[in-house]
Design an enzyme around this catalytic site. Structure first.
Site, short mmCIF file in Angstrom:
data_model
loop_
_atom_site.label_atom_id
_atom_site.label_comp_id
_atom_site.label_asym_id
_atom_site.label_seq_id
_atom_site.Cartn_x
_atom_site.Cartn_y
_atom_site.Cartn_z
N SER A 1 -9.50 -51.45 -1.22
CA SER A 1 -10.05 -50.66 -0.12
C SER A 1 -9.24 -51.09 1.10
CB SER A 1 -11.54 -50.95 0.06
OG SER A 1 -12.03 -50.28 1.20
N ARG B 1 -4.43 -51.78 6.32
CA ARG B 1 -3.02 -52.03 6.63
C ARG B 1 -2.10 -51.96 5.41
NH1 ARG B 1 -4.59 -57.35 9.81
NH2 ARG B 1 -6.44 -56.95 8.55
N GLU C 1 -19.32 -55.52 3.30
CA GLU C 1 -18.05 -56.20 3.58
C GLU C 1 -18.26 -57.48 4.37
OE1 GLU C 1 -15.11 -53.90 5.74
OE2 GLU C 1 -13.64 -55.50 5.60
N ARG D 1 -2.41 -50.81 16.02
CA ARG D 1 -1.50 -50.30 14.97
C ARG D 1 -0.43 -49.40 15.60
NH1 ARG D 1 -4.04 -53.83 13.06
NH2 ARG D 1 -5.79 -53.65 11.61
N SER E 1 -7.37 -55.91 2.69
CA SER E 1 -6.06 -56.57 2.57
C SER E 1 -5.90 -57.69 3.58
CB SER E 1 -4.91 -55.57 2.66
OG SER E 1 -4.89 -54.86 3.89
N GLY E 2 -6.58 -57.64 4.71
CA GLY E 2 -6.70 -58.80 5.60
C GLY E 2 -5.42 -59.39 6.17
N GLY E 3 -4.38 -58.59 6.31
CA GLY E 3 -3.15 -59.10 6.91
C GLY E 3 -2.12 -59.58 5.90
N LYS F 1 -16.99 -55.43 -0.69
CA LYS F 1 -15.62 -55.40 -0.15
C LYS F 1 -15.31 -56.78 0.43
CE LYS F 1 -12.62 -53.07 3.14
NZ LYS F 1 -12.12 -51.78 3.58
#
Ligand code: 13P
Length: 341
Positions: free
Chosen positions: A291, A294, A176, A31, A263-265, A221
């Site tokens: 949750s 990014r 998750e 990041r 959000s996974g990208g 999640k």
């Protein structure tokens, strides 16, 4: 001590969601590479302090924050323990307890999450430090070889063992199982994502039941049902919302109080619009919220750029994103609100 169900419900309270700030050293380095910032204990602390001192966001839109072990025990620059900042804004501190996903023996393209050894003792320590909830991430890849039934089963089993340890320690497990979105374009249609997500959730809830996990004292999640990030398929916001909710309805018992998506990208706006569209469908048995890592942080990180003089502007960017997602958790987000910002 609050019951597991009371903590879980507070985390998914109406119009609030979770900030995932539990990037490992490797992930935060990725990041920070976006802004060319070196990763040190101080830069990690300063960045996270900027987020945690965003008083409006933390008070009005964020219910809990997932931390690494380092941050749970860390102090702000002026010596105030981060935990005191969370108390002041009534945010529940959470802790990532898995030790990462490693290649699975005997399997092609699959990983198994490690970290069960010694988990009981670690959880007792985190509970003393005030952690109200925990996170464990299992990853399921979509490739031409994966996932296998064994890969899904092994990850589901580890999630269930983890969840039992958490509940024993009075900590709410966030379970998750992430179906990754980075499959090859030819392998990763929205239909394949739906099938694999369904198969994964079915296995996870089977293992949770077998282990004796109290479903009313946990949160799920999951990923949303989308085409892979590199897929050329274009699908509407409504299709993602409908397919995701249908898959969840099929496999997630109504006893689970809430579902908080990763959000996974996805882009910031996509992640927000998808969540809002799901909540607009109405009549859902569980609370649906965010949750995000990014999709909550990227605009703030880029605005901050590692410079003190940008802290206020970065906090404004974070607060805006948190507010948009809080509206989405109520089904009230409109893309115009982002354009106007
Ligand atoms: P993203 O929202 O960036 O996918 O991260 C959420 C998370 O906690 C992944 O484990």
């Amino acid at each position: 001590m609050a019951s597991l169900n009371a903590i879980a419900k507070k985390l998914v309270a109406s119009g609030k969601g979770i900030l995932a700030a539990d990037e490992s050293e490797g992930t935060i380095a990725k990041r920070f590479a976006l802004i060319g910032l070196p990763v040190t204990l101080e830069t990690r602390r300063d960045y996270r302090e900027m987020l945690f001192r965003s008083t409006e966001a933390m008070t009005d839109y964020i219910s809990g924050v997932i931390l690494t072990e380092e941050t749970l025990e860390q102090k702000a620059k002026d010596g105030t323990p981060f935990r005191e900042l969370f108390n002041a804004t009534d945010v529940i501190p959470g802790i990532k307890v898995d030790r990462g996903a490693l290649p699975m023996p005997g399997s092609k393209d699959e990983k198994i999450t490690e970290g069960l050894d010694g988990l009981r003792q670690r959880l007792a320590h985190y509970a003393k430090l005030g952690a109200g909830f925990a996170k464990w991430r299992g990853v399921i890849a979509i490739t031409s070889y994966a996932p296998s039934r064994n890969g899904i089963r092994a990850n589901a089993h580890a999630l269930a063992r983890y969840a039992m340890y958490c509940q024993e320690a009075g900590i709410v497990p966030v379970v998750e199982p992430e179906v990754l979105a980075d499959g090859e374009p030819g392998d990763h249609s929205i239909q394949r994502c739906e099938d694999v997500t369904g198969e994964t959730l079915e296995a996870v809830f089977k293992e949770l039941r077998l282990a004796g996990v109290d479903l009313s004292g946990m949160l799920l999640k999951p990923n949303m049902v989308t085409p892979g990030l590199r897929s050329r398929d274009r699908v509407s916001t409504e299709e993602v919302a409908q397919r995701t909710v249908e898959t969840l309805r099929r496999f997630v018992p109504a006893a689970v109080p809430g579902i908080a998506f990763l959000s996974g990208g996805q882009s910031d706006e996509e992640a927000t619009a998808h969540l809002s569209a799901m909540n607009q469908l109405g009549g859902l048995p569980w609370a649906l919220t965010f949750s995000y890592g990014r999709a909550l942080q990227t605009s703030a990180l880029v605005t901050w750029n590692g410079e003190d003089q940008n802290v206020k502007a970065a906090q404004k960017a974070f607060t805006h994103r948190a507010k948009m997602n809080a509206l989405a958790a109520l089904g009230q987000y409109k893309p115009e609100l982002d354009l106007a910002a």
